[in-house]
Scaffold this motif. Structure first.
Motif, PDB file in Angstrom:
ATOM      1  N   ARG A 209       0.853  -1.184   0.000  1.00  0.00           N
ATOM      2  CA  ARG A 209       0.000   0.000   0.000  1.00  0.00           C
ATOM      3  C   ARG A 209       0.890   1.235   0.000  1.00  0.00           C
ATOM      4  O   ARG A 209       1.999   1.206   0.548  1.00  0.00           O
TER       5      ARG A 209
ATOM      6  N   ALA B  93      -0.876  -0.641  -5.937  1.00  0.00           N
ATOM      7  CA  ALA B  93      -0.925   0.244  -4.776  1.00  0.00           C
ATOM      8  C   ALA B  93      -1.323   1.656  -5.192  1.00  0.00           C
ATOM      9  O   ALA B  93      -2.135   2.314  -4.520  1.00  0.00           O
TER      10      ALA B  93
ATOM     11  N   TYR C 155      -4.941   3.992  -4.164  1.00  0.00           N
ATOM     12  CA  TYR C 155      -4.666   5.092  -3.250  1.00  0.00           C
ATOM     13  C   TYR C 155      -5.738   6.171  -3.334  1.00  0.00           C
ATOM     14  O   TYR C 155      -6.162   6.570  -4.423  1.00  0.00           O
TER      15      TYR C 155
END
Length: 269
Positions: free
Chosen positions: A69, A188, A192
């Protein structure tokens, strides 16, 4: 001269390269690259700064992780700064590195002097929806005859300058270092929630676009518009590989950081 080291963090060792002395400027790479994306740029910035290019957690020679992440990449970067004894730095990010830089600057605004976002996509609700429907960027099915390597090369070739196979070779080398996790960084970014974090950024910002980068260049002005007061610069003919126009990029960064004393950048020394 460029030197190398490892810093201990709770996520495992983070590998980094550095060059020069002076106020620190930290350089974050795109995925699935490594510090090598800044190989040419490190000595150019190192003439006036302590230029540090880490391998993002999960990439290059840094520790591997199952937690891909943007927030995790940023948290590991902040621990790297702690380990290096750097309370405040200038921060530069390219592509995925720019998204990580956004999160670092939002999570710890007091630790950022100036912020450079290069070819950084704007990830809002519309972008997340578009990205959810698109095919993988670099993930290819492994084949016994090695044909997947040619496929990976071919997928990237159109975004690299003709006559520079050396740059593609460097990309493939970095991709193989994290194989088969070449898509983790892209995933990732696509997940976001950037729009909630941009208002937290207080550092002066320079948004840089490369005119021949079809992925990120369209987001240059929309991203800058979300950051009041942000400066905008364009590298004419610049492409996805940052090192292709290393001199032009370093010149922009050095000029932007030149008046660091005007905004407490001297605290980074």
């Amino acid at each position: 001269m460029t030197s190398f080291g490892y810093a201990a963090t709770s996520y495992g060792p983070i590998h980094y390269a550095e060059c020069g002395a002076g106020p620190p400027v930290v350089l974050l790479h795109q995925s699935p690259r490594s510090w090598d994306e800044y190989r040419e740029i490190l000595p150019l910035l190192g003439a006036r700064f302590r230029a540090i290019a880490p391998d993002t957690l999960g990439f290059g020679a840094s520790a591997r992780t199952d937690d891909h992440r943007i927030e995790t990449y940023a948290a590991a970067l902040l621990e790297l700064l702690d380990a290096l004894g750097l309370p405040k730095v200038h921060l530069v990010g390219h592509h995925t590195g720019g998204v990580v830089a956004v999160e670092v600057a939002a999570a710890a605004p007091e630790r950022i002097g100036r912020l450079v976002l290069s070819s950084t996509p704007l990830i809002d609700a519309a972008a997340r929806e578009r990205r959810a429907a698109r095919p993988p960027v670099d993930a290819v099915a492994e084949r016994a005859d090695g044909g997947h390597l040619a496929e990976l090369w071919g997928r990237r070739a159109g975004f690299y300058p003709q006559g520079r196979p050396d740059l593609l070779h460097r990309f493939v080398r970095d991709a193989l270092a994290v194989w088969p996790g070449v898509e983790h960084g892209h995933a990732a970014v696509s997940a976001y929630v950037m729009e909630d974090r941009l208002p937290r950024i207080s550092a002066p910002v320079l948004c840089v676009g490369s005119s021949a980068d079809p992925h990120a260049f369209p987001d240059l002005k929309p991203l800058a518009a979300r950051l009041p007061g942000a400066e905008v610069a364009v590298i004419d003919g610049g492409m996805v590989p940052l090192e292709y126009k290393a001199d032009a990029f370093a010149e922009l960064v050095l000029a932007f950081l030149a008046d660091q004393g005007a905004d407490q950048g001297q605290e980074t020394a």
